[in-house]
Design a protein around this motif. Structure first.
Motif, mmCIF file in Angstrom:
data_model
loop_
_atom_site.group_PDB
_atom_site.id
_atom_site.type_symbol
_atom_site.label_atom_id
_atom_site.label_comp_id
_atom_site.label_asym_id
_atom_site.label_seq_id
_atom_site.Cartn_x
_atom_site.Cartn_y
_atom_site.Cartn_z
ATOM 1 N N GLY A 120 0.877 -1.263 -0.064
ATOM 2 C CA GLY A 120 -0.002 0.067 -0.233
ATOM 3 C C GLY A 120 0.942 1.013 0.136
ATOM 4 O O GLY A 120 0.302 2.177 -0.264
ATOM 5 N N GLY A 121 2.059 1.155 0.135
ATOM 6 C CA GLY A 121 3.061 2.487 0.242
ATOM 7 C C GLY A 121 3.462 2.672 -1.180
ATOM 8 O O GLY A 121 2.948 2.208 -2.299
ATOM 9 N N SER A 122 4.178 3.816 -1.337
ATOM 10 C CA SER A 122 4.591 4.384 -2.459
ATOM 11 C C SER A 122 5.920 4.729 -2.425
ATOM 12 O O SER A 122 6.795 4.608 -1.427
ATOM 13 N N LEU A 123 6.746 4.631 -3.596
ATOM 14 C CA LEU A 123 8.040 4.840 -4.125
ATOM 15 C C LEU A 123 7.892 5.897 -5.505
ATOM 16 O O LEU A 123 7.237 5.411 -6.259
ATOM 17 N N ARG A 124 9.099 6.560 -5.363
ATOM 18 C CA ARG A 124 9.332 7.220 -6.932
ATOM 19 C C ARG A 124 10.645 6.771 -7.174
ATOM 20 O O ARG A 124 11.685 7.088 -6.700
ATOM 21 N N LEU A 125 10.762 6.360 -8.373
ATOM 22 C CA LEU A 125 11.972 5.881 -8.757
ATOM 23 C C LEU A 125 12.356 6.916 -9.907
ATOM 24 O O LEU A 125 11.713 7.625 -10.691
ATOM 25 N N SER A 126 13.752 7.246 -9.843
ATOM 26 C CA SER A 126 14.469 8.156 -10.801
ATOM 27 C C SER A 126 15.303 7.632 -11.662
ATOM 28 O O SER A 126 16.176 6.702 -11.383
ATOM 29 N N CYS A 127 15.504 8.251 -12.816
ATOM 30 C CA CYS A 127 16.687 7.644 -13.647
ATOM 31 C C CYS A 127 17.405 8.795 -14.419
ATOM 32 O O CYS A 127 16.517 9.571 -15.198
ATOM 33 N N ALA A 128 18.529 9.098 -14.184
ATOM 34 C CA ALA A 128 19.369 10.059 -14.539
ATOM 35 C C ALA A 128 19.861 9.421 -16.153
ATOM 36 O O ALA A 128 20.688 8.707 -15.879
ATOM 37 N N ALA A 129 19.807 10.267 -16.940
ATOM 38 C CA ALA A 129 20.381 9.952 -18.357
ATOM 39 C C ALA A 129 21.386 11.113 -18.863
ATOM 40 O O ALA A 129 21.386 12.217 -18.554
ATOM 41 N N SER A 130 22.478 10.406 -19.505
ATOM 42 C CA SER A 130 23.592 11.381 -20.088
ATOM 43 C C SER A 130 23.030 11.511 -21.347
ATOM 44 O O SER A 130 22.125 11.200 -22.176
ATOM 45 N N GLY A 131 23.851 12.450 -21.918
ATOM 46 C CA GLY A 131 23.457 12.814 -23.461
ATOM 47 C C GLY A 131 22.777 14.113 -23.605
ATOM 48 O O GLY A 131 21.751 14.427 -23.176
#
Length: 124
Positions: free
Chosen positions: A15-26
């Motif tokens: 029932g919880g939450s998470l936020r994933l991040s993805c850092a991109a180069s270029g």
């Protein structure tokens, strides 16, 4: 060459939450179609969500529709996956992926670049 680095995984209760991040180069991140996939040990890597270069078009797996939201910030070269109402079956390593040609795709083999993954564990 595109380099992708995921972050934001962790342990959360049902029932919880998470936020994933993805850092991109270029400098051409804004032209990439991006996706999130996940993989549990012993299982195939499966599609979660995808987003167009503009952010105006998105696609979701049925299993996450209504609970997960994919978004991007082209000015920051960042991709996100907001996950809510998490379930134990969402437990997996989550990968972001970049597709530099073509259109939105749910197929892993259409994506040429991958991050190293971030672990998400949902406890019951």
């Amino acid at each position: 060459q595109v380099q992708l680095v995921e972050s934001g995984g962790g342990l959360v209760h049902t029932g919880g939450s998470l936020r994933l991040s993805c850092a991109a180069s270029g400098r051409t991140f804004s032209s990439y179609y991006m996706g999130w996939f996940r993989q549990d040990p012993g299982k195939e890597r499966e599609f979660v969500a995808a987003i167009s270069w503009s952010g105006l078009s998105t696609k979701y797996a049925d299993s996450v529709k209504g609970r997960f939201t994919i978004s991007r910030d082209n000015a920051k070269n960042m991709l996100y996956l907001q996950m809510t109402s998490l379930k134990p079956e969402d437990t997996a390593v989550y990968y972001c992926a970049a597709r530099t040609v073509g259109t939105l795709s749910v197929y892993r083999y259409d994506y040429a670049y991958w991050g190293q993954g971030t672990q998400v564990t949902v406890s019951s």
